[in-house]
Enzyme design. Structure first.
Site, PDB file in Angstrom:
ATOM      1  N   ASP A  85       2.031   1.936   3.980  1.00 48.34           N
ATOM      2  CA  ASP A  85       1.140   3.105   3.985  1.00 48.34           C
ATOM      3  C   ASP A  85       1.905   4.408   3.787  1.00 48.34           C
ATOM      4  O   ASP A  85       1.454   5.476   4.208  1.00 48.34           O
ATOM      5  CB  ASP A  85       0.330   3.161   5.285  1.00 48.34           C
ATOM      6  CG  ASP A  85      -1.024   3.864   5.110  1.00 48.34           C
ATOM      7  OD1 ASP A  85      -1.339   4.272   3.984  1.00 48.34           O
ATOM      8  OD2 ASP A  85      -1.741   4.016   6.113  1.00 48.34           O
ATOM      9  N   HIS A 116      -9.374  -1.402   7.037  1.00 44.23           N
ATOM     10  CA  HIS A 116     -10.341  -0.306   7.200  1.00 44.23           C
ATOM     11  C   HIS A 116     -11.748  -0.774   7.568  1.00 44.23           C
ATOM     12  O   HIS A 116     -12.554   0.055   7.979  1.00 44.23           O
ATOM     13  CB  HIS A 116     -10.426   0.580   5.947  1.00 44.23           C
ATOM     14  CG  HIS A 116      -9.355   1.616   5.852  1.00 44.23           C
ATOM     15  ND1 HIS A 116      -9.288   2.712   6.694  1.00 44.23           N
ATOM     16  CD2 HIS A 116      -8.289   1.727   5.013  1.00 44.23           C
ATOM     17  CE1 HIS A 116      -8.241   3.450   6.368  1.00 44.23           C
ATOM     18  NE2 HIS A 116      -7.611   2.880   5.366  1.00 44.23           N
ATOM     19  N   ASP A 142       0.395   5.480  -1.114  1.00 49.16           N
ATOM     20  CA  ASP A 142      -0.570   6.505  -1.528  1.00 49.16           C
ATOM     21  C   ASP A 142       0.047   7.649  -2.315  1.00 49.16           C
ATOM     22  O   ASP A 142      -0.534   8.738  -2.383  1.00 49.16           O
ATOM     23  CB  ASP A 142      -1.282   7.068  -0.295  1.00 49.16           C
ATOM     24  CG  ASP A 142      -2.354   6.145   0.245  1.00 49.16           C
ATOM     25  OD1 ASP A 142      -3.332   5.902  -0.478  1.00 49.16           O
ATOM     26  OD2 ASP A 142      -2.226   5.656   1.382  1.00 49.16           O
ATOM     27  N   GLU A 153      -8.835   2.018  -3.068  1.00 45.30           N
ATOM     28  CA  GLU A 153      -9.034   2.018  -1.616  1.00 45.30           C
ATOM     29  C   GLU A 153     -10.372   2.650  -1.274  1.00 45.30           C
ATOM     30  O   GLU A 153     -10.536   3.861  -1.315  1.00 45.30           O
ATOM     31  CB  GLU A 153      -7.902   2.776  -0.919  1.00 45.30           C
ATOM     32  CG  GLU A 153      -8.005   2.732   0.598  1.00 45.30           C
ATOM     33  CD  GLU A 153      -6.864   3.452   1.297  1.00 45.30           C
ATOM     34  OE1 GLU A 153      -6.598   3.122   2.456  1.00 45.30           O
ATOM     35  OE2 GLU A 153      -6.255   4.341   0.669  1.00 45.30           O
ATOM     36  N   HIS A 160      -2.852  -3.109   4.584  1.00 44.38           N
ATOM     37  CA  HIS A 160      -2.065  -2.242   5.484  1.00 44.38           C
ATOM     38  C   HIS A 160      -2.754  -2.183   6.847  1.00 44.38           C
ATOM     39  O   HIS A 160      -3.434  -1.232   7.166  1.00 44.38           O
ATOM     40  CB  HIS A 160      -1.847  -0.859   4.874  1.00 44.38           C
ATOM     41  CG  HIS A 160      -3.085  -0.077   4.542  1.00 44.38           C
ATOM     42  ND1 HIS A 160      -4.113  -0.592   3.780  1.00 44.38           N
ATOM     43  CD2 HIS A 160      -3.466   1.200   4.853  1.00 44.38           C
ATOM     44  CE1 HIS A 160      -5.068   0.317   3.647  1.00 44.38           C
ATOM     45  NE2 HIS A 160      -4.695   1.414   4.300  1.00 44.38           N
ATOM     46  N   HIS A 168     -13.305   2.623   3.243  1.00 41.95           N
ATOM     47  CA  HIS A 168     -12.241   3.431   3.831  1.00 41.95           C
ATOM     48  C   HIS A 168     -12.721   3.763   5.240  1.00 41.95           C
ATOM     49  O   HIS A 168     -13.194   2.879   5.954  1.00 41.95           O
ATOM     50  CB  HIS A 168     -11.927   4.667   2.989  1.00 41.95           C
ATOM     51  CG  HIS A 168     -10.671   5.361   3.410  1.00 41.95           C
ATOM     52  ND1 HIS A 168     -10.667   6.581   4.036  1.00 41.95           N
ATOM     53  CD2 HIS A 168      -9.370   4.972   3.337  1.00 41.95           C
ATOM     54  CE1 HIS A 168      -9.418   6.925   4.329  1.00 41.95           C
ATOM     55  NE2 HIS A 168      -8.605   5.967   3.908  1.00 41.95           N
ATOM     56  N   HIS A 226       0.829  -1.205   0.000  1.00 40.30           N
ATOM     57  CA  HIS A 226       0.000   0.000   0.000  1.00 40.30           C
ATOM     58  C   HIS A 226       0.861   1.250   0.000  1.00 40.30           C
ATOM     59  O   HIS A 226       1.571   1.526   0.963  1.00 40.30           O
ATOM     60  CB  HIS A 226      -0.896  -0.004   1.243  1.00 40.30           C
ATOM     61  CG  HIS A 226      -2.061   0.934   1.164  1.00 40.30           C
ATOM     62  ND1 HIS A 226      -3.296   0.545   0.689  1.00 40.30           N
ATOM     63  CD2 HIS A 226      -2.177   2.236   1.517  1.00 40.30           C
ATOM     64  CE1 HIS A 226      -4.128   1.570   0.760  1.00 40.30           C
ATOM     65  NE2 HIS A 226      -3.477   2.616   1.250  1.00 40.30           N
TER      66      HIS A 226
END
Length: 434
Positions: free
Chosen positions: A333, A244, A62, A173, A265, A200, A60
């Site tokens: 992350d 999540h 971003d 995500e 993650h 999420h 993961h």
């Protein structure tokens, strides 16, 4: 023949007349009156050396969201092959942890790049915004062909690693990105999306997110439509990511899935009690399912503001102890959070983590080369292949044509007004005129 300090090689030549005993290739210095312990030999092994043999696959990252927030997805003046810590804007962002030089220093062999859009887009422009993020990921990969290689399968990850490139995969995500439509889910798969995180931080009409666990609100877990989302992902060969989601959804997904699942993650609740972390009862079921928990590095999920690399190791070791060494991986992350543990500040630090896991004297059993290879990427490759096999076995199954009931959308969001095909009337529970 390669000789190691830990082995003797016996060479036997034809005829049986000559036997040569080859001593250790490296002589270890001995002190009179002291014996060489087993840990001395293990300390000569650097854990990060396994990253030259198998791909380190991070679950993961971003960076694409930072591309949106900083560059408005325009890559013309974005120099990913430079040290972004020196950039006048990127260098000031606490959530900027990734560039090609640091990925190379970190020995990253495979990266899942995240197409994320905020919960504020739900039932508004989530789909078009997600499409824009998928597009920028593809353009980023294309812009740096000497370093990045597009991948969608386990085999393609290994092929990229063999030629010295970073296998680059696309993920979504948050289930709000499909706008409650299985058709959109299928099209994402065609565009290369290989996992979707079911929620999420916000609930979907069909699934609860983890913050609900800290409230007294009614828990719905998965609705019937939510179950069909999981089944359609199984049919497609898209990994079901239960990071999540609420604890109830974790269990519900494990009840209904037809394939292994992933935490892309997520860390261990027993080590740090946060709703984003997985409890031991889930980790035990993950082992039965054959999935993987890829450990998150975010400071406030692993130990608090002063978290260090040792806190992350505690989480990794706990998941190894509870679920087993075959069910743990890495999901840093990076670029998605504002604070990372001391010692794991950016993507260049993975070798430090693997070196420390292999060392003795830290209060845990040093990881062996075989175990570190599993943590790095072999576990994830095994999960991907099993999911691909499940999808192959379901190839004759027709796509699910389930539509979410409008009544469920109304119950979730009574003021819903952004869907042109939303015509539910709570007064008579009928559809309006067409």
């Amino acid at each position: 023949m390669v000789l190691t300090p830990a082995k003797k090689k016996w060479l036997i030549f034809g005829g049986g007349a000559l036997v040569l005993v080859v001593a250790l290739a490296i002589a270890l210095p001995l002190t009179v009156g002291k014996s060489v312990s087993n840990s001395s030999a293990s300390d000569t092994f650097r854990g990060s050396s396994v990253l030259d043999e198998v791909p380190l696959i991070d679950g993961h990252n971003d960076l694409p969201h930072n591309l949106y927030s900083i560059e408005n997805n325009q890559l013309a003046n974005f120099n990913f092959d430079s040290d972004l810590r020196l950039h006048p804007i990127w260098g000031t962002r606490s959530s900027s942890h990734t560039d090609l030089p640091r990925l190379r220093t970190g020995k990253v062999g495979g990266q899942f790049w995240v197409a994320y859009v905020s919960c504020g887009t739900q039932h508004k422009d989530a789909v078009e915004r997600t499409m824009a993020q998928i597009d920028v990921i593809k353009r980023l990969i294309k812009k740096y062909p000497n370093d990045l290689q597009y991948a969608t399968t386990a085999d393609e990850i290994e092929e990229a690693f063999k030629v010295g490139k970073i296998a680059s995969l696309i993920v979504v995500e948050g289930g709000h990105s499909i706008d409650d439509r299985l058709s959109v889910l299928r099209l994402y798969y065609e565009l290369g999306v290989r996992y979707m995180t079911l929620t999420h931080s916000c609930n979907q009409p069909w699934a609860d997110a983890s913050p609900i666990d800290d409230t007294t609100n009614e828990k719905r877990n998965l609705t019937e439509f939510g179950v069909h989302v999981v089944w359609e992902m199984n049919r497609l060969g898209m990994m079901v990511d239960i990071s999540h989601v609420s604890a109830g959804v974790m269990h519900h997904v494990l009840d209904v899935t037809r394939a292994p699942v992933i935490f892309s993650h997520t860390s261990a609740y027993a080590m740090f009690a946060h709703n984003r972390n997985a409890k031991d009862d889930v980790l035990l079921r993950l082992r039965e399912n054959g999935g993987i928990c890829m450990v998150n590095f975010y400071s406030f999920y692993v130990g608090g503001a002063d978290a260090t690399i040792d806190d992350v190791i505690r989480h990794i070791n706990h998941i190894k102890d509870v679920a087993g060494v075959d069910y743990v991986g890495i999901g840093g992350d990076y670029d998605g959070v504002s604070r990372q543990p001391i010692g794991l500040e950016d993507v260049s630090k993975y070798p430090d983590l693997f070196d420390k896991l292999a060392q003795s004297g830290h209060g845990y059993e040093p990881w062996t080369p075989e175990e570190l290879k599993k943590l790095a990427g072999l576990n994830l490759l095994r999960v991907m292949r099993q999911i691909e096999q499940v999808a192959a076995g379901l190839a004759s199954e027709e796509p699910y044509e389930t539509n979410i009931p409008d009544a469920e959308i109304y119950d979730f969001e009574p003021d819903q007004s952004c869907k042109t095909d939303y015509t539910y009337s709570p007064s008579n529970q009928m559809f309006g005129e067409i």
